[in-house]
Design an enzyme around this catalytic site. Sequence first.
Site, PDB file in Angstrom:
ATOM      1  N   SER A   1      -5.612  13.237   5.084  1.00 22.12           N
ATOM      2  CA  SER A   1      -5.048  13.930   6.059  1.00 22.12           C
ATOM      3  C   SER A   1      -3.527  14.379   5.938  1.00 22.12           C
ATOM      4  O   SER A   1      -3.196  15.187   6.859  1.00 22.12           O
ATOM      5  CB  SER A   1      -4.933  12.855   7.414  1.00 22.12           C
ATOM      6  OG  SER A   1      -4.020  12.078   7.108  1.00 22.12           O
TER       7      SER A   1
ATOM      8  N   GLU B   1       2.578  -6.382   9.411  1.00 21.29           N
ATOM      9  CA  GLU B   1       2.663  -5.136   8.481  1.00 21.29           C
ATOM     10  C   GLU B   1       3.811  -4.410   8.823  1.00 21.29           C
ATOM     11  O   GLU B   1       4.348  -4.135   9.874  1.00 21.29           O
ATOM     12  CB  GLU B   1       1.466  -4.327   8.711  1.00 21.29           C
ATOM     13  CG  GLU B   1       1.456  -2.947   8.069  1.00 21.29           C
ATOM     14  CD  GLU B   1       0.443  -1.919   8.409  1.00 21.29           C
ATOM     15  OE1 GLU B   1      -0.499  -1.738   7.502  1.00 21.29           O
ATOM     16  OE2 GLU B   1       0.225  -1.612   9.601  1.00 21.29           O
TER      17      GLU B   1
ATOM     18  N   ARG C   1       0.992  -1.351   0.062  1.00 19.78           N
ATOM     19  CA  ARG C   1       0.120   0.090   0.050  1.00 19.78           C
ATOM     20  C   ARG C   1       0.843   1.257  -0.027  1.00 19.78           C
ATOM     21  O   ARG C   1       1.748   1.586   1.011  1.00 19.78           O
ATOM     22  CB  ARG C   1      -1.064   0.062   1.187  1.00 19.78           C
ATOM     23  CG  ARG C   1      -1.876  -1.286   1.163  1.00 19.78           C
ATOM     24  CD  ARG C   1      -2.722  -1.068   2.704  1.00 19.78           C
ATOM     25  NE  ARG C   1      -3.637  -2.482   2.597  1.00 19.78           N
ATOM     26  CZ  ARG C   1      -4.407  -2.537   3.412  1.00 19.78           C
ATOM     27  NH1 ARG C   1      -4.494  -1.742   4.391  1.00 19.78           N
ATOM     28  NH2 ARG C   1      -5.317  -3.754   3.329  1.00 19.78           N
TER      29      ARG C   1
END
Length: 206
Positions: free
Chosen positions: A113, A138, A104
């Site tokens: 943001s 992750e 990702r």
Amino acid sequence: MEEWSMFLAPYRQAVEELKIKLKGIRKDYQITSQSSPVEFVTSRVKPVQSIIEKASTRNIPYDNLRAQMYDIAGIRIMCQFVDDINVITDHIRSRDDMKVIEERDYIENTKESGYRSYHIIIEYPVESVNGKINILAEIQIRTLAMNFWATIEHTLNYKYSGEYPPEIKDRLQNAAEAAYLLDKEMSEIREEVQEAQKYFSKKRNI
């Protein structure tokens, strides 16, 4: 609570092993007198309460946590320059001791943001007394500037539960842009910075 301890044991083992292995990248570069893409590595196992809250929010059954919750085990790799992120991701993809499941890119695809980071979800085998257990973990890779911003944003998120006042939201976005510009400027003088670091390192060793 004992059940949670047993459930989280392989995750704790995984983050300890991964932390050592990924720190090894830095040592390998130092041995060959090359500038390391890795500045430092941190790790954590998600607290039980956070697991319960996320499972509830995402409707993940407890008996399917291993398969569906990918960030119970978390590794964070910090680097000095944006280009180092590509070096690290290429290295992780090439390894035989972990399998990349998903990537990702929140650097090219910055969140609203202002959040920037590169995330890799891996499958990592842990050897236990009951046999091999495949753990999802992750890995977040980001520059020091990105990490500073993300740490502040994470703290504020707890206070406001993601519902920032307009002024705070604007300031966070401005700060994210400033961090991006800092990374850009540092990349422009990368060679000079690395030469200075080598000189300092040699002088200190003498």
